[in-house]
Enzyme design. Structure first.
Site, PDB file in Angstrom:
ATOM      1  N   ARG A   2       0.877  -1.183   0.000  1.00  0.00           N
ATOM      2  CA  ARG A   2       0.000   0.000   0.000  1.00  0.00           C
ATOM      3  C   ARG A   2       0.911   1.229   0.000  1.00  0.00           C
ATOM      4  O   ARG A   2       1.476   1.578   1.049  1.00  0.00           O
ATOM      5  CB  ARG A   2      -0.895   0.000   1.228  1.00  0.00           C
ATOM      6  CG  ARG A   2      -1.952  -1.111   1.221  1.00  0.00           C
ATOM      7  CD  ARG A   2      -2.814  -1.023   2.472  1.00  0.00           C
ATOM      8  NE  ARG A   2      -4.046  -1.784   2.351  1.00  0.00           N
ATOM      9  CZ  ARG A   2      -4.285  -2.952   2.978  1.00  0.00           C
ATOM     10  NH1 ARG A   2      -3.365  -3.488   3.751  1.00  0.00           N
ATOM     11  NH2 ARG A   2      -5.433  -3.559   2.815  1.00  0.00           N
ATOM     12  N   ARG A  27       1.096  -1.444  -5.368  1.00  0.00           N
ATOM     13  CA  ARG A  27      -0.180  -0.828  -5.765  1.00  0.00           C
ATOM     14  C   ARG A  27       0.036   0.671  -5.891  1.00  0.00           C
ATOM     15  O   ARG A  27       0.586   1.297  -4.981  1.00  0.00           O
ATOM     16  CB  ARG A  27      -1.261  -1.108  -4.728  1.00  0.00           C
ATOM     17  CG  ARG A  27      -2.573  -0.423  -5.098  1.00  0.00           C
ATOM     18  CD  ARG A  27      -3.679  -0.745  -4.150  1.00  0.00           C
ATOM     19  NE  ARG A  27      -3.530  -0.045  -2.878  1.00  0.00           N
ATOM     20  CZ  ARG A  27      -4.335  -0.237  -1.848  1.00  0.00           C
ATOM     21  NH1 ARG A  27      -5.315  -1.123  -1.919  1.00  0.00           N
ATOM     22  NH2 ARG A  27      -4.159   0.428  -0.722  1.00  0.00           N
ATOM     23  N   GLU A  39     -12.029  -4.700  -6.925  1.00  0.00           N
ATOM     24  CA  GLU A  39     -12.710  -4.340  -5.672  1.00  0.00           C
ATOM     25  C   GLU A  39     -14.021  -3.614  -5.929  1.00  0.00           C
ATOM     26  O   GLU A  39     -14.758  -3.288  -5.020  1.00  0.00           O
ATOM     27  CB  GLU A  39     -11.783  -3.547  -4.737  1.00  0.00           C
ATOM     28  CG  GLU A  39     -10.835  -2.603  -5.420  1.00  0.00           C
ATOM     29  CD  GLU A  39      -9.774  -2.032  -4.482  1.00  0.00           C
ATOM     30  OE1 GLU A  39      -9.699  -2.411  -3.312  1.00  0.00           O
ATOM     31  OE2 GLU A  39      -9.010  -1.177  -4.956  1.00  0.00           O
ATOM     32  N   ASN A  64     -11.908  -6.389   0.801  1.00  0.00           N
ATOM     33  CA  ASN A  64     -12.437  -5.421   1.776  1.00  0.00           C
ATOM     34  C   ASN A  64     -13.408  -4.480   1.083  1.00  0.00           C
ATOM     35  O   ASN A  64     -14.560  -4.305   1.506  1.00  0.00           O
ATOM     36  CB  ASN A  64     -11.317  -4.591   2.402  1.00  0.00           C
ATOM     37  CG  ASN A  64     -10.214  -5.437   2.974  1.00  0.00           C
ATOM     38  OD1 ASN A  64     -10.437  -6.590   3.300  1.00  0.00           O
ATOM     39  ND2 ASN A  64      -9.020  -4.883   3.092  1.00  0.00           N
ATOM     40  N   ARG A  71     -17.315  -0.145   5.231  1.00  0.00           N
ATOM     41  CA  ARG A  71     -16.396  -1.103   5.834  1.00  0.00           C
ATOM     42  C   ARG A  71     -15.932  -0.755   7.237  1.00  0.00           C
ATOM     43  O   ARG A  71     -15.557  -1.642   7.998  1.00  0.00           O
ATOM     44  CB  ARG A  71     -15.190  -1.326   4.912  1.00  0.00           C
ATOM     45  CG  ARG A  71     -14.448  -0.083   4.542  1.00  0.00           C
ATOM     46  CD  ARG A  71     -13.463  -0.333   3.404  1.00  0.00           C
ATOM     47  NE  ARG A  71     -12.161  -0.757   3.891  1.00  0.00           N
ATOM     48  CZ  ARG A  71     -11.093  -0.939   3.127  1.00  0.00           C
ATOM     49  NH1 ARG A  71     -11.165  -0.746   1.827  1.00  0.00           N
ATOM     50  NH2 ARG A  71      -9.947  -1.305   3.636  1.00  0.00           N
ATOM     51  N   CYS A 112      -5.992 -10.043  -2.024  1.00  0.00           N
ATOM     52  CA  CYS A 112      -5.178  -9.330  -1.029  1.00  0.00           C
ATOM     53  C   CYS A 112      -6.037  -8.628   0.023  1.00  0.00           C
ATOM     54  O   CYS A 112      -5.524  -7.864   0.819  1.00  0.00           O
ATOM     55  CB  CYS A 112      -4.246  -8.336  -1.710  1.00  0.00           C
ATOM     56  SG  CYS A 112      -5.119  -7.053  -2.610  1.00  0.00           S
TER      57      CYS A 112
HETATM   58  C1  PEP Z   1      -9.213  -4.191  -0.289  1.00  0.00           C
HETATM   59  O1  PEP Z   1     -10.053  -3.303  -0.529  1.00  0.00           O
HETATM   60  O2  PEP Z   1      -9.511  -5.379  -0.060  1.00  0.00           O
HETATM   61  C2  PEP Z   1      -7.785  -3.854  -0.266  1.00  0.00           C
HETATM   62  C3  PEP Z   1      -6.882  -4.786  -0.106  1.00  0.00           C
HETATM   63  O3  PEP Z   1      -7.466  -2.530  -0.360  1.00  0.00           O
HETATM   64  P1  PEP Z   1      -7.528  -1.502   0.870  1.00  0.00           P
HETATM   65  O4  PEP Z   1      -7.888  -2.302   2.087  1.00  0.00           O
HETATM   66  O5  PEP Z   1      -6.194  -0.868   0.964  1.00  0.00           O
HETATM   67  O6  PEP Z   1      -8.618  -0.575   0.429  1.00  0.00           O
HETATM   68 MG    MG Z   2      -9.386  -1.429  -1.364  1.00  0.00          MG
END
Ligand code: PEP
Ligand code: MG
Length: 839
Positions: free
Chosen positions: A571, A607, A701, A724, A735, A772
């Site tokens: 990240r 990323r 995503e 996520n 979330r 991931c």
């Molecule tokens: C996700 O959204 O699953 C992800 C890995 O990205 P982030 O948690 O950094 O948004």
């Molecule tokens: Mg994400």
């Protein structure tokens, strides 16, 4: 003429205030009472009544709404939301009810605008405060809402950048910092409402400032500029919580709540019958682990009992008494802070700093002073003030902030008992501690040598009991309801911190089973750690790559030690956070190179920047968004600032020339985004002259990318599922919101279907698929993902050993069958159970 509405829990009080205001504003004043609820004589507020009153008072000049305390604010907010086609604007006033209404009436009758009427109402306390100050009572201005008219010496707009906003601990740091300077510091949120004094923790918390809000901070006095600088530095660090790169941190982490139950944070348990032997109580799973032991009801010393009446000994003597009690309480809190800090770490002990700040809080001290001056005893004055302030917290919108009422009562109890001697000395607890709700002070009193687990009637995942239980490694279930309080002391309980259940007086076979489960889990963890360095090969010989996610530049070596075979998600936001200027190509390349070197030839997937309105960057100011998760974030922001993405591509390419580096784009929804990014990558290749091979993938995503995977796969080298966000968007559940834990708990069958669609789309073009998101780190979910055809899983480094161990335990053929069946289940628990059956 501006209209006025008076909202009160009491109909009589609302009518009385209207009468008083009319004396000022005259008969022509449009002022309406909205007091009480439908049932006559019962105290409360009713949004429908408030709405009707606003409609009656409305004109094109608008309406100012004045409220008493607690739920009055909520009812007024509801009422304004329910209004349709109102002729003019509506403003809610933070002014004191009586003084505010009278001042507003005079201004409205004089033809003032809505803003002017609101300002008059806000300033209404000034005269009274000054007068009491002359009498040797209150500190004039200390509790006045606004500093009307005064020019500030220094001003700053500070962004709230920590995940859960200005809750108790960051607010305490804010207050402590502001108090360190010879300056009067005031704060307003998003330019709304009257500025409040930064000396008051309660007022600061009551602003309800959340991630992404802006605080307008003004300071006057000799050290105004220094105070503003220090507060800016504090805000840059997320007020000591760190700047949000992910949804809520551990405090907000949301283990799945059992049986889909929503945590009932503030629900007061009613009377209950003792549960029968074998009864299973269900609550919220707050801290994993299994415990068996006798119930130990922790009740004494909790809560804030009203002090017995006595004759006051004069204001000066009572004030001295209070002062001594405040000092004793301070010592007591500092002692508890040290105890918890030693056990759980400074971060979890920081709540006690908020308690210390409450001892100095004008919101408590001002009414206490006033009551003592009017003849009350020290303990009664403090008790009443604590009850009032706790009521303010309970009336707030945010469940997290509502829970802070417990903190106020805890501090209230310490001071009152320092005066009266009642409730001092906590009982020593052992076994499974059963309590209505644990305050931080109670939790500090728990000795992990003797306490096996925690079971509470109230509370949610964000309650102190839950936070401290996780930090201390004690299994815990919270929000069990009143029934748990009816369990007799000494009754054997079987508490399952993962399932969120407590069984009363379990049969012997259940006890044996639980003991064995606990021992098995401990053994499994130890074995997994021993074999962390070996690959994850299924029983039928298929290898699944297990990688780590990194969010900083320094953890790569540790991840390798824990068995990570590469980094599946770097990240890169960490490079950009807390900085007023964007990092240059050289700096980015240097940091990426250090990580690649620590991986020693293992793959690194970088990323590109995933910033946006939910992860704001000071160097990239953006307008506020109504729905930041649906806003300009991820690739959308990068394409809006192409020079930013091009710089990042150049830095990554420079490292890819010597190391196995891949790149992936976040939040992709359309092919157009991929082609635009590819054009920038081509330009970066041309600019650097680096032609090294580098795979380009996208994160899946957004549901559109999963559904359209077959079309997108032709244009990229791989997919990495960000479960996520994919879960958030699929389930339409934000979330970071702990209340939505059941919707966010994985693996949701609908999300698994999108994983299957992504794998199918990728296969059509011979592309590989990884995961991931957090789902990859859950051993059971990892088995299902492998069964769906995912070949790379990336997770927090600490989870690598157990996920590898789980994959080694199954055959891919069995995992496929379980995954296929999981697509047809009704919920995440059922889907997960299919994988658990294989482990
Ligand atoms: C996700 O959204 O699953 C992800 C890995 O990205 P982030 O948690 O950094 O948004
Ligand atoms: Mg994400």
């Amino acid at each position: 003429m501006v209209g006025l509405v008076v909202v009160s829990h009491s109909d009589v009080l609302a009518q009385g205030v209207v009468r008083l205001a009319r004396e000022m504003g005259g008969e022509g004043l449009a002022i309406e009472a909205a007091g009480g609820i439908e049932e006559e004589g019962v105290l409360g507020t009713d949004a429908e009544r408030v709405k009707a009153a606003i409609e009656r008072a409305m004109s094109s000049d608008g309406v100012l709404v004045l409220m008493d305390l607690g739920s009055a604010l909520m009812s007024a907010e509801f009422a304004t939301e329910m209004l349709e086609g109102a002729a003019g604007p509506v403003k809610l006033s933070a002014a004191p009810l009586v003084e505010g209404a009278v001042a507003a009436a005079a201004a409205a009758a004089g033809g003032a605008s809505l803003d002017e009427v609101a300002a008059e109402a806000r300033g209404a306390l000034a005269m009274k405060t000054a007068q009491i100050g002359d009498d040797g009572g209150a500190d004039p201005g200390a509790d006045v809402d606004a500093a009307p008219g005064g020019e500030a010496d220094a001003t700053a707009d500070l962004e709230v950048r920590n995940a859960i906003g200005l809750h108790a601990r960051p607010a305490a740091r804010f207050v402590a910092t502001a108090r360190g300077f010879d300056a009067d510091v005031r704060v307003a949120k998003n330019g709304d409402g009257a500025p409040i004094s930064a000396r008051s923790l309660t007022n600061l918390v009551a602003l309800g400032a959340r991630l992404g809000d802006t605080l307008r901070v003004t300071a006057t006095g000799p050290q105004a500029a220094a105070a503003i600088d220090a507060l800016r530095a504090l805000a840059d660090e997320g007020f000591g919580d760190g700047v949000a790169t992910e949804p809520a941190a551990s405090e907000d982490a949301s283990p799945a709540s059992a049986a889909g139950a929503m945590p009932a944070a503030g629900a007061a348990p009613g009377p209950a019958q003792p549960p029968a032997a074998g009864a299973v109580l269900t609550g919220v799973a707050a801290s994993a682990g299994v415990a068996i032991g006798p119930a130990h009801r922790l009740g004494l010393g909790l809560g804030l009992a009203a002090p017995a009446d006595r004759d006051a000994r004069g204001a000066e003597e009572e004030w001295r008494t209070l002062d001594g009690a405040l000092t004793a309480a301070r010592d007591d809190i500092e002692h508890d802070r040290d105890v918890v800090s030693g056990r759980a770490g400074a971060a979890d002990a920081a709540i006690f700093d908020a308690h210390l700040a409450l001892l100095d809080d004008d919101a408590l001290l001002e009414p206490t002073r006033a009551a003592i001056a009017a003849g009350a005893t020290a303990e009664r004055a403090w008790y009443d003030a604590a009850q009032q302030v706790a009521a303010v917290y309970r009336g707030l919108d945010e469940p997290l902030l509502r829970e802070r009422a417990t903190d106020v009562l805890d501090v209230g109890r310490r001071v009152v008992s320092a005066i009266t001697g009642d409730g001092e000395g906590r009982p020593s607890a052992s076994g499974i501690v059963v309590a209505d709700e644990l305050t931080p002070g109670d939790a500090a009193g728990l000795d992990p040598e003797h306490v096996l687990a925690i079971a509470t009637a109230r509370g949610s995942n964000t309650a102190h009991a839950a936070i401290l239980a996780r930090a201390l490694g004690l299994p815990a279930v919270v929000g069990l309801g009143a029934e748990v309080l009816a369990v007799a002391d000494g009754t054997t309980l079987l508490l399952d911190g993962e399932a969120g259940t407590v069984m009363v007086d379990p049969p012997a076979d259940m006890v044996n089973d639980a003991i064995q489960r606990r021992e098995r889990a401990e053994r499994r963890r130890a074995v997994a750690r021993e074999r962390a360095g070996e690959p994850a090969i299924t029983r039928d010989g298929e290898r699944i790559e297990v990688f780590a996610n990194l969010g900083t530049g320094s953890d790569a070596a540790r991840a390798v030690q824990l068995g990570a075979e590469g980094v599946g998600l770097l990240r890169t936001e960490f490079l950009f956070l807390g900085r007023s200027e964007l990092p240059g190509e050289e700096e980015q390349a240097e940091t990426l190179r250090e990580i690649a070197q620590a991986l020693d030839g293992r793959p690194l997937i970088v990323r590109t920047l995933d910033a946006g309105a939910d992860k704001p960057l000071p160097a990239l100011p953006m307008p506020a968004e109504e729905n930041p998760f649906l806003g300009v974030r991820g690739i959308r922001l990068a394409l809006a600032r192409p020079e930013l993405l091009a710089t990042q591509f150049r830095a990554i390419l420079r490292v890819a020339a010597d190391h196995p580096v891949k790149t992936m784009l976040p939040m992709v929804a359309t092919l157009g985004e991929i082609t635009a990014a590819c054009a920038l990558l081509d330009r970066a290749r041309a600019d650097t002259g680096i032609d090294a091979p580098m795979e380009l993938g996208i994160m899946v995503e957004v549901p559109a990318a999963a559904v359209g995977a077959a079309r997108l796969a032709a244009h990229v080298d791989f997919f990495s599922l960000g479960t996520n966000d994919l879960t958030q968007y699929t389930m339409a559940a934000e979330r970071g919101d702990a209340r939505l834990a059941p919707l966010l708990a994985g693996p949701q069958p609908a999300v698994l279907r999108l994983v299957a669609a992504t794998v199918a789309g990728a296969a059509a073009h011979g592309r590989w698929v990884g995961v991931c998101g957090e789902l990859a780190g859950d051993p059971a979910a990892a088995v299902l993902l492998a069964g769906l055809g995912v070949t790379e899983l990336s997770m927090a480094a600490a989870l690598v050993p157990e996920v590898k161990a789980a994959l080694r335990e199954v055959s891919l053929a069995d995992a496929r069958a379980a995954a296929e069946a999981a697509l047809d289940t009704d919920d995440a628990d059922a889907a997960r159970a299919l994988a658990l059956a294989l482990l």
